[in-house]
Design a protein around this motif. Structure first.
Motif, short mmCIF file in Angstrom:
data_model
loop_
_atom_site.label_atom_id
_atom_site.label_comp_id
_atom_site.label_asym_id
_atom_site.label_seq_id
_atom_site.Cartn_x
_atom_site.Cartn_y
_atom_site.Cartn_z
N VAL A 148 25.78 -7.02 -35.11
CA VAL A 148 26.95 -7.65 -34.52
C VAL A 148 27.59 -6.66 -33.56
O VAL A 148 27.92 -5.53 -33.95
N GLU A 149 27.75 -7.08 -32.33
CA GLU A 149 28.38 -6.23 -31.34
C GLU A 149 29.86 -6.60 -31.22
O GLU A 149 30.20 -7.77 -31.02
N ILE A 150 30.72 -5.61 -31.35
CA ILE A 150 32.17 -5.82 -31.25
C ILE A 150 32.66 -5.16 -29.97
O ILE A 150 32.39 -3.98 -29.72
N ARG A 151 33.39 -5.92 -29.17
CA ARG A 151 33.99 -5.40 -27.95
C ARG A 151 35.51 -5.50 -28.05
O ARG A 151 36.04 -6.57 -28.37
N LEU A 152 36.19 -4.38 -27.79
CA LEU A 152 37.63 -4.30 -27.94
C LEU A 152 38.29 -3.89 -26.63
O LEU A 152 37.79 -3.00 -25.94
N ALA B 105 35.09 -2.83 -21.98
CA ALA B 105 35.62 -2.72 -23.34
C ALA B 105 34.98 -1.58 -24.11
O ALA B 105 33.88 -1.11 -23.77
N ALA B 106 35.66 -1.14 -25.17
CA ALA B 106 35.02 -0.27 -26.16
C ALA B 106 34.00 -1.11 -26.92
O ALA B 106 34.25 -2.29 -27.23
N VAL B 107 32.84 -0.52 -27.22
CA VAL B 107 31.74 -1.29 -27.81
C VAL B 107 31.28 -0.61 -29.10
O VAL B 107 31.06 0.61 -29.13
N TYR B 108 31.15 -1.40 -30.15
CA TYR B 108 30.63 -0.94 -31.43
C TYR B 108 29.51 -1.87 -31.87
O TYR B 108 29.57 -3.09 -31.65
N ARG B 109 28.49 -1.28 -32.49
CA ARG B 109 27.40 -2.07 -33.04
C ARG B 109 27.44 -1.97 -34.55
O ARG B 109 27.51 -0.87 -35.11
N ILE B 110 27.41 -3.11 -35.21
CA ILE B 110 27.47 -3.16 -36.67
C ILE B 110 26.15 -3.70 -37.19
O ILE B 110 25.76 -4.83 -36.89
N SER B 111 25.45 -2.88 -37.96
CA SER B 111 24.18 -3.30 -38.56
C SER B 111 24.45 -3.88 -39.94
O SER B 111 25.19 -3.28 -40.75
N VAL B 112 23.87 -5.04 -40.21
CA VAL B 112 24.09 -5.75 -41.47
C VAL B 112 22.76 -5.79 -42.23
O VAL B 112 21.76 -6.31 -41.72
N PRO B 113 22.70 -5.24 -43.45
CA PRO B 113 21.44 -5.25 -44.21
C PRO B 113 21.07 -6.66 -44.66
O PRO B 113 21.94 -7.46 -45.02
N ARG B 114 19.79 -6.96 -44.63
CA ARG B 114 19.33 -8.29 -45.04
C ARG B 114 19.71 -8.58 -46.48
O ARG B 114 20.02 -9.73 -46.85
N ALA B 115 19.69 -7.57 -47.32
CA ALA B 115 20.01 -7.78 -48.74
C ALA B 115 21.42 -8.32 -48.93
O ALA B 115 21.73 -8.90 -49.98
N PHE C 44 41.32 -3.10 -36.48
CA PHE C 44 41.17 -2.34 -35.24
C PHE C 44 42.54 -2.16 -34.58
O PHE C 44 43.48 -2.91 -34.85
N THR C 45 42.61 -1.18 -33.73
CA THR C 45 43.73 -1.04 -32.81
C THR C 45 43.27 -1.59 -31.47
O THR C 45 42.25 -1.15 -30.93
N GLY C 46 44.00 -2.52 -30.96
CA GLY C 46 43.60 -3.15 -29.71
C GLY C 46 44.34 -4.45 -29.51
O GLY C 46 45.16 -4.87 -30.34
N ASP C 47 44.02 -5.11 -28.42
CA ASP C 47 44.69 -6.35 -28.04
C ASP C 47 43.82 -7.56 -28.33
O ASP C 47 44.22 -8.47 -29.05
N VAL C 48 42.60 -7.54 -27.79
CA VAL C 48 41.69 -8.68 -27.91
C VAL C 48 40.31 -8.15 -28.29
O VAL C 48 39.89 -7.09 -27.82
N ALA C 49 39.63 -8.90 -29.15
CA ALA C 49 38.29 -8.51 -29.59
C ALA C 49 37.35 -9.69 -29.48
O ALA C 49 37.76 -10.85 -29.65
N ARG C 50 36.10 -9.39 -29.20
CA ARG C 50 35.05 -10.40 -29.21
C ARG C 50 33.86 -9.88 -30.01
O ARG C 50 33.59 -8.68 -30.03
N ALA C 51 33.15 -10.82 -30.64
CA ALA C 51 31.94 -10.50 -31.39
C ALA C 51 30.76 -11.24 -30.78
O ALA C 51 30.85 -12.44 -30.51
N TYR C 52 29.66 -10.50 -30.60
CA TYR C 52 28.44 -11.06 -30.02
C TYR C 52 27.29 -10.80 -30.98
O TYR C 52 27.22 -9.75 -31.62
N ILE C 53 26.38 -11.74 -31.07
CA ILE C 53 25.14 -11.56 -31.82
C ILE C 53 23.99 -11.95 -30.91
O ILE C 53 23.95 -13.08 -30.41
N GLY C 54 23.09 -11.02 -30.66
CA GLY C 54 21.99 -11.30 -29.75
C GLY C 54 22.46 -11.64 -28.36
O GLY C 54 21.84 -12.45 -27.66
N GLY C 55 23.58 -11.05 -27.95
CA GLY C 55 24.13 -11.31 -26.63
C GLY C 55 24.95 -12.58 -26.53
O GLY C 55 25.48 -12.89 -25.45
N ARG C 56 25.09 -13.31 -27.61
CA ARG C 56 25.80 -14.59 -27.61
C ARG C 56 27.16 -14.42 -28.26
O ARG C 56 27.28 -13.90 -29.36
#
Length: 791
Positions: free
Chosen positions: A738-742, A674-684, A698-710
């Protein structure tokens, strides 16, 4: 002129159903062939489905408050056997599986409960909720096979233990129990399940079963409950609307629906189903939205939900049950995936995690437009349901001639022969209905009176759906002959009766009052020999009329359509009050709490308290008959940082599977490409109380979100933005991002999406690109009445 004849209903059949509260029980619940009664008064329950085990327990109370604010007074919930006994002999009812705590919370908030105990529950849960180990038991499930009953009985016994003391007659909130689900050919087994449940100590005044598909139910043992959806994810991936769903937008005495669960049947129904003369018209699965399957991904606008619900009311429903009312997520802590899929032999591949259902309240508690639209109907039912429940449906002389008739106006009347309500539905999904010009209605009542209204013909706009009253009590001895505005609620303000009506956009508001009455306010009044006709040219917050009758004055407030969708009725600070607010409003003890995406939300109250206090609360201002306050909340905006880790994506091979050979969702291993994107979220971003939604396009068919590999969330693209609630993952999201896979859409996959977004899915052939990512705060803000105690 459109006409019909209404008749006084025959006496209800009673005493034939072995259910109801024990003699002497407080607020006794009973049922006859036409109505559900509570404390001797007819009750139209508004039932919303919310799966406790698919939602974090720490958030149950707030979500139940939201449901109550939407007008739900009965919460339905499944118990999924494979969640409570994933491993044979190891039963769990802790944490998010703690049904006892959930039911107790419902009771504390004044909500009744219907528990759907299975053993087969479905709800798009793996194997219908059956644990995998059941396949190793030498038995025939869903029958009276003694070997099957031997494993069901201890499960039921444990449920009984968890629910001890919580039945309605014991002072608890449980008023109904459903056994099994969509079992249409084993009536003796359904009766056995009720006997088994009662034998181990499960108690409730009402016992139900799903009745659709010409189900063979044991006569007078279980109440048949019906359903109807605006769309069907379980249909094939053909273009266009699911044909059988058209019927739910007509007024008809037909309760059954052969479409629900049709993909799980080996043949079409041949029986006649339960005898409608013996049971009230009750529902448990009116579509609050629709789930998304991989091969079929419908979009369900709010109007598709609200018009369907109204059509069922006009057709005679006395129990409005929504599935789902609150979205949720499939459990990820089981030994195997917990959703239905081709891997389990199911005809449809469901998302691994998301079970949002496009419901009035979403997977993370998001408030959808359908929530506000349904609330308007529920206010009407809370106010007029006791009267409506005893009114049968009468259909017009000229009815539509079939499912494809889009030219005949759809309307019906529910009446007791002396008064009633006229229902109109001029909306259906996908294929808009034309406006109708020069419309007047003629209703012949049982006492030979003919009510013809409105005084001047009107145009019913395309998409309009509404209720108009006939012979409606305004208090003070004044009865409204008819009105071209929908009843909302009645209460007392400043010692005077106040009736709230809602206009329909495009239809002038007129009220027919008894002759000789004096009317004050922004209206044109025409005195006649037989009636006083009142026309309200500009409905809104200031369209407050005072009607002087023989027993004193009463008031009528006519809201425009937009404001009517924002009206709430709450009990707070010792009084019933109206609240106008575009945001979610919760009354919780001494607090009025808003959930808002705005930094400057406002709300208006009638009657207004002497003084309010709260962070950021501005000075009160007049808003017609209301008093309005504006809150100024922290407006800090935090944007995520998006990093493209891998831009290239390889489409998986087009696969099919399941019993119907439909398109299959990508497999776990496909996401390695999959295409992979990493999204950093500020604690604030989490410093402000409330939900933090990550909104992605997004443009794509199916997406998944992972946090810490989960894996934490997934999405089959179908048009709307993808929303992920991050509050429950806050610490991990800050630490890991948050890791996004498309994945792109395989060229040969046959997938249905709504025609309005087809171009977007076509672009996913060979493309998987994250377009935007932003954070949206759903803040919580509370106000209190200065010096007010608990209500």
């Amino acid at each position: 002129m459109l006409s019909l004849r209404s008749q006084k209903p025959p006496p209800a059949l009673s005493g034939h159903l072995p259910m109801g509260s024990a003699e002497g029980a407080p607020r006794a619940v009973s049922v006859d062939s036409r109505r559900v009664l509570r404390a001797g008064e007819a009750w139209i329950p508004v039932m919303g489905e919310f799966h406790f085990s698919r939602y974090p327990a720490a958030e149950w109370r707030e979500e139940l408050l939201k449901m109550r604010a939407g007008g739900v007074d009965l919460v339905a919930t499944y118990l999924f056997w494979n969640q409570h006994e994933d491993l044979r002999g190891s039963l769990r009812f802790d944490g998010n599986l703690d049904v006892r705590h959930f039911v107790q919370l419902c009771g504390e908030l004044g909500l009744a409960v219907a528990v759907r105990i299975g053993p087969w529950s479905h709800g798009e849960c793996r194997n219908g909720g059956f644990p995998d180990w059941l396949e190793g038991v030498d038995c025939t499930p869903r029958t009276d096979d003694p070997a099957y009953l031997a494993v069901v009985e201890p499960y039921y016994a444990r449920i009984a233990h968890e629910l001890r003391g919580l039945a309605h007659d014991e002072g608890g909130p449980i008023v109904a129990v459903q056994v099994e689900n969509e079992l249409y050919d084993q009536p003796a087994h359904l009766a056995t399940l009720r006997r088994t449940a009662e034998a181990v100590g499960i108690r409730a005044p009402l016992w139900t079963a799903t009745g659709w598909g010409a189900a063979q139910l044991p006569e007078d043992v279980l109440l048949p409950l019906y359903g109807g959806y605006p769309e069907a994810f379980w249909e094939d991936a053909h273009e266009g609307w699911t044909r059988d769903m058209r019927r739910h937008y007509f007024f008809t005495p037909i309760r059954d629906d052969h479409a629900i669960g049709a993909d799980l049947r080996n043949s079409a129904p041949t029986g006649t189903g339960p005898d409608d003369r013996r049971y009230p018209y009750a529902t448990c699965e009116l579509g609050g939205g629709m789930a998304i399957a991989y091969h079929r991904r419908p979009v369900v606008p709010a109007e598709d939900v609200t018009s369907l619900a109204l059509a069922k009311l006009g057709s005679g429903s006395v129990w409005q049950g929504y599935y789902l009312y609150h979205g949720c997520s499939q459990r990820l802590d089981r030994s195997v995936p917990n959703q239905e899929s081709h891997a389990t032999g199911y005809p449809n591949d469901l998302p691994r995690v998301s079970y949002d259902f496009q419901a009035p309240l979403g997977e993370y508690g998001q408030v959808r437009p359908s929530f506000h639209g349904l609330r308007l109907q529920h206010l009407f039912l809370a106010d007029s349901g006791a009267d409506l429940a005893g009114m049968p449906t009468a259909l017009p002389d000229a009815e539509p001639d079939g499912l494809d008739d889009r030219t005949t106006l759809r309307w019906a009347v529910r009446s007791d022969g002396e008064r009633g309500f006229l229902f109109v539905n001029n909306h259906q999904p996908h294929e808009s209905l034309p406006e109708h010009e020069q419309v007047r209605f003629r209703v012949v009542l049982d006492d030979a009176r003919t009510v013809t209204f409105p005084g001047q013909p009107v145009t019913v706009p395309s998409g309009a759906h509404f209720v108009w009253p006939v012979g409606y009590d305004l208090g003070g001895g004044i009865r409204l002959g008819w009105a071209t505005a929908q009843p909302v609620t009645r209460l007392h303000v400043d010692g005077l009766p106040l009736t709230v009506l809602a206009a329909t956009a495009g239809i002038p508001v007129s009220l027919a009052l008894p002759a000789g009455l004096r009317v004050e306010g922004p209206a044109k009044v025409t005195a006649g020999a037989d009636s006083t006709l009142v026309c309200v040219p500009e409905p809104g917050a200031d369209a407050l009329l005072t009607v002087h009758g023989p027993a004193g004055p009463v008031r009528v407030l006519v809201l425009d359509e937009d404001r009517a969708r924002s009206v709430n009725r709450v009990r707070v600070w010792g009084e019933d009050r109206l609240v106008l607010c575009d945001e979610l409003v919760l009354a919780d003890g001494p607090e009025l709490r808003l959930h808002t995406v705005s930094s400057t939300p406002s709300f208006a109250l009638l009657p207004a308290p002497a003084a309010l206090s709260g962070p950021g609360l501005g000075a009160p201002e007049a808003d017609g008959a209301f008093t309005r306050w504006t809150l100024r909340l922290p407006s800090e905006s935090y944007e995520p940082v998006v990093t493209c880790v891998r831009s290239g994506a390889e489409a998986p091979p087009a696969r099919t599977g399941g019993s119907h050979n439909r398109a299959s969702a990508p497999r776990d291993e496909d996401f390695d490409s999959a295409a992979v994107y990493r999204i950093s979220v500020p604690r604030a971003a989490f410093d402000v109380e409330g939900e933090v939604l990550l909104r992605l396009s997004f443009t794509g068919d199916v997406a998944r979100a992972y946090i810490g590999g989960r894996l934490v969330a997934d999405h089959f693209w179908y048009g709307p933005e993808w929303e992920i609630g991050l509050r429950r993952f806050a610490d991990e999201a800050v630490e890991h991002g948050v890791e996004i896979r498309l994945l792109p859409l395989p060229r040969d996959s046959k997938v249905h999406v709504d025609a309005s977004v087809r171009e977007g899915l076509d672009a996913a052939h060979g493309a998987a690109v994250l377009l935007t990512a932003r954070l949206e705060h759903v803040r919580r803000a509370s106000v209190r009445s200065t010096g007010a105690g608990l209500d």
